[in-house]
Every structure is written in C-alpha cells, then in structure tokens.
Design an enzyme around this catalytic site. Structure first.
Site, PDB file in Angstrom:
ATOM      1  CD1 TRP A 137      -2.762   1.500   0.415  1.00  0.00           C
ATOM      2  CD2 TRP A 137      -1.906   1.842   2.706  1.00  0.00           C
ATOM      3  NE1 TRP A 137      -3.564   2.598   0.871  1.00  0.00           N
ATOM      4  CE2 TRP A 137      -3.144   2.674   2.400  1.00  0.00           C
ATOM      5  CE3 TRP A 137      -1.474   1.860   3.760  1.00  0.00           C
ATOM      6  CZ2 TRP A 137      -3.743   3.769   3.239  1.00  0.00           C
ATOM      7  CZ3 TRP A 137      -2.028   2.751   4.898  1.00  0.00           C
ATOM      8  CH2 TRP A 137      -2.993   3.726   4.534  1.00  0.00           C
ATOM      9  CG  ASP A 186      -2.041  -2.469   7.136  1.00  0.00           C
ATOM     10  OD1 ASP A 186      -3.189  -2.622   7.588  1.00  0.00           O
ATOM     11  OD2 ASP A 186      -1.644  -1.657   6.219  1.00  0.00           O
ATOM     12  CE  LYS A 206     -10.654   0.300   2.132  1.00  0.00           C
ATOM     13  NZ  LYS A 206      -9.416   0.452   2.926  1.00  0.00           N
TER      14      LYS A 206
HETATM   15  N1  PMP Z   1      -3.605  -0.293   5.217  1.00  0.00           N
HETATM   16  C1  PMP Z   1      -4.133  -0.729   3.987  1.00  0.00           C
HETATM   17  C2  PMP Z   1      -3.281  -2.102   3.238  1.00  0.00           C
HETATM   18  C3  PMP Z   1      -5.161  -0.337   3.277  1.00  0.00           C
HETATM   19  O1  PMP Z   1      -5.363  -0.640   2.076  1.00  0.00           O
HETATM   20  C4  PMP Z   1      -5.769   0.848   3.810  1.00  0.00           C
HETATM   21  C5  PMP Z   1      -6.901   1.653   3.454  1.00  0.00           C
HETATM   22  N2  PMP Z   1      -6.720   1.959   2.141  1.00  0.00           N
HETATM   23  C6  PMP Z   1      -5.355   1.204   5.301  1.00  0.00           C
HETATM   24  C7  PMP Z   1      -4.283   0.324   5.728  1.00  0.00           C
HETATM   25  C8  PMP Z   1      -5.930   2.436   6.089  1.00  0.00           C
HETATM   26  O2  PMP Z   1      -7.195   2.372   6.520  1.00  0.00           O
HETATM   27  P1  PMP Z   1      -7.932   3.534   6.955  1.00  0.00           P
HETATM   28  O3  PMP Z   1      -8.875   4.104   6.306  1.00  0.00           O
HETATM   29  O4  PMP Z   1      -8.634   2.911   8.135  1.00  0.00           O
HETATM   30  O5  PMP Z   1      -6.955   4.578   7.627  1.00  0.00           O
END
Ligand code: PMP
Length: 382
Positions: free
Chosen positions: A116, A197, A232
């Site tokens: 990410w 994560d 999500k």
């Molecule tokens: N880690 C990963 C792999 C993600 O895809 C995301 C969201 N796109 C996050 C962390 C962060 O999520 P949040 O919106 O809860 O900060």
C-alpha cells in the site's frame, strides 16, 4: 487520475482505481447494522466528553474478541493491549512512533514489494528507515515465496517486518497456512518484530479464516503488533476508526507497553474520536446487530468472489487468450491484473476505463452492468 475520471464526459466510464468497496449499483453504502447502531447511540448518548487517551475499554475488548476470539489465551491471560486510533492509518503511525521510541535508532521497517503506497511515508514520518522485501513475481503472477523466505532470513535481527494480515493490497495474493508457518519459523529464528496491517478482516475467506496468519504468528510466542481498520469491513471510512493491538509475553509487559502507546498518542492527537468506535462496539456487543453485520460482510465478500469469477469467465468469452485465471485465486478487493502500463493507458484513453498504472484493479468496481464493456475493451488491448 481521480480528477481525470471526474472530468471524463463518457457516460459509460468505468472506475476501477478507487480504494473503497462498491456494491452492485456502484455505491459505497452505509451498513444496515451501522445505521441501527447509530440510532441507538443517538438516543442513549448523554455527553460528548473526551475519551481517555487509549479510547473506551469496551471497544478494546470488542476488538480483541474480533481478532483472537474471547477464549484465546492472549485474551484470557491479558497479554494484549488495544488502543483506539483514527483509522488503520492512525494505528500504523502510532505503531511507528512506539517502535521508534522502544526499539531506538538503527532499526528499520521492512515492507513487501509492492505494498500500500502510504506505508513508506507513514514510517518515514515516524523517523524509521524503510526497506523492501520481495513479495510478488509478475512472471508467474503469484507470491514470490522462495525469494520472500530467503530475504526474511537476511533481515538484521530486531528489525520490524510489516505483513498484510489478509487480502494483500495491491496484489490480492496472501500466503497459505503452510507458508505462514514457514514465515513464522524465520521470524522466530531471526528475532524479527512482526507488525500486521489488518485492514480487510472478513473480505478474504471469512471473519475467522482471515485471522489464520495472525494466529500463526501469535503461536510463535513472539511479540507483535496489529493495526486494525474498520473502514472497509464496517464501511466506516470517514469516521476514522481503527485500533492498535500490542501482543506481549506477559500481562505486565502489556501494561507497560500501553503506557508507551499512550505517550505516543498524547503527542499526536491526544485522544481518539468517539463516534466510529461507539458504532463498532454497539454492533459487536449486540447479538442481533452483530449477526446482521456478519451477514453484510458475507454479502460483500461473496459479491467480490462472484465478480472475480464473472470477470475471468467474460474475458474468456470475449476471446482473450491470455490466462487470467489467477484472478480467481486472489483475495480481497484488489487484484494485480497483469495488465501492462501501456494497456492501462489505452484502456483509459480509448475506452474511459480507469485502472492504476501498476495494473491494480478494484474488483468491487466491477458489476453486472459494466463487465461486458470492460472485458471487450480488455480483449481489444491485450
Ligand atoms: N492498510 C491498507 C493495506 C489499506 O488498504 C488501507 C486503506 N486503504 C489502510 C491500511 C488504512 O485504512 P484507514 O482508512 O482505516 O486508515
């Protein structure tokens, strides 16, 4: 690219770049269980007073039950502490601050290649140098497992290694149960610190099955951290609700760790926003809301699986000879499609189909109404 998509006048444009879940109508709806929980909260709330630095204890318990299960020894022996953070991003950043504080200078954070895109900036902002370990083999469209294991074996002791708990973003490829066991072996041998994560619990194989990798890591007896996100799997993107869980060998160490986590939080945002955590706690603590929420997560997961199958079938139907069957074995919302940056550019310029240059597709952006047009366009560019 988002801006370009917005400006594109083509009424049949297709957006596969977004990072959020889309239902069959292309919407990112509020969960029914969330709406019901919010109505309860609105009725019962009596104050907007500050939460404590680490958030509500009921929330911490609910998060731990969701990850480990109430009967797990880590929960029973109180070997984990959980702090409510603004989203999974907040959890990762506090993890970075904590690790910088505790592990001191010289330790690095190792990220999968690819990962990410926000991971690098988050840890760099905490003052931790970032390195990469191999993860994906574009030739075979699969996990580069041999390379991964051999790279882990060369990481200096005490360094931090970030894993995606499930539904690897962006590739969609997760280790199997057996591969997790091998990873844990190297982690233990090299005395590495795992940071997980965990942004997609429930979107891969199921709410329990998706914890398999984490529970395998826990069995090694090592210390680890888990950054959960409820953006999500509760659809609570803009409520900013996540959690940092620190797993340690004893309840005393856990207690001490929480003290340090609180110091990090205090200087970052002082204390967390309440609403999202109240929703998550209300849903998870109520048997009827929880059952409804589980059904909604199952619907999401099944829709994603259905779209993966439909996508592969339609590509074949449209005469694409290239093998895309690997897309069905990937998990979660995202898929490394194997489309090249040239093909992606053609799709955008000639067909108004928006895909990231890496070829990453948000599978949830596919639906029964756009899949034919999408696959015809892909057939014309491959
Ligand atoms: N880690 C990963 C792999 C993600 O895809 C995301 C969201 N796109 C996050 C962390 C962060 O999520 P949040 O919106 O809860 O900060």
């Amino acid at each position: 690219m988002k801006e370009q998509y917005k400006r594109d006048p083509n009424p049949d444009k297709i957006n596969l770049i977004v990072g959020t879940y889309k239902d069959g109508e292309g919407q990112t709806p509020v969960f029914r269980a969330v709406k019901r929980a919010e109505m309860r909260i609105l009725k019962e709330e009596t104050t907007k007073n500050y939460l404590s630095i680490e958030g509500m204890p009921e929330y911490a318990t609910a998060v731990q039950y969701l990850i480990f299960g109430a009967e797990h020894e880590i929960v029973q022996e109180q070997r984990a502490v959980t702090a409510h953070t603004p989203g999974g991003t907040g959890a990762l950043r506090i993890a970075g601050e904590f690790l910088k504080r505790i592990r001191g200078n010289g330790v690095r954070v190792w990220l999968s290649d690819p990962t990410w895109p926000n991971h690098g900036p988050i840890f760099k902002a905490s003052g931790l140098p970032v390195e990469r370990y191999p993860y994906f083999d574009p030739q075979s469209q699969a996990l580069a497992f041999e390379e991964l294991i051999s790279a882990l074996g060369n990481i200096p002791e005490r360094d931090i290694v970030l894993f995606h708990g499930c539904c690897h973003n962006p590739t969609g490829f997760d280790p199997t149960a057996e591969q997790w066991r091998e990873i844990v072996e190297v982690i233990r041998r090299r005395n590495l610190f795992p940071l997980i994560d965990f942004a997609y619990q429930g979107l891969g194989s199921g709410l329990r099955d998706d914890v398999e990798g984490i529970l395998t890591l826990c069995r090694s007896g090592s210390e680890l951290m888990i950054a959960s996100s409820f953006s999500k799997n509760f659809g609570l993107y803009n409520e900013r609700v996540g959690a940092l869980t620190v797993v340690t060998p004893t309840a005393e160490v856990a207690h001490a760790a929480l003290g340090h986590v609180k110091k990090c939080i205090r200087s970052c945002y002082s204390n967390p926003p309440a609403h999202g955590a109240k929703i998550v706690t209300t849903v998870l603590d109520s048997p009827s809301l929880r059952a409804g929420w589980k059904r909604e997560v199952t619907e999401m997961r099944q829709r994603i699986h259905r779209m993966r199958r439909l996508f592969v079938e339609k590509l074949e139907e449209k005469g694409v000879e290239q093998d895309f069957s690997f897309i069905e074995s990937q998990r979660g919302m995202f898929s490394y499609s194997g489309l090249t940056s040239d093909q992606v550019q053609l799709l955008r310029e000639e067909h108004s189909i928006y895909i990231l240059g890496s070829g990453r597709i948000n599978i949830a952006g596919i639906n029964e109404s756009n899949v034919d047009r999408l696959c015809e366009a892909i057939a014309s560019v491959v």
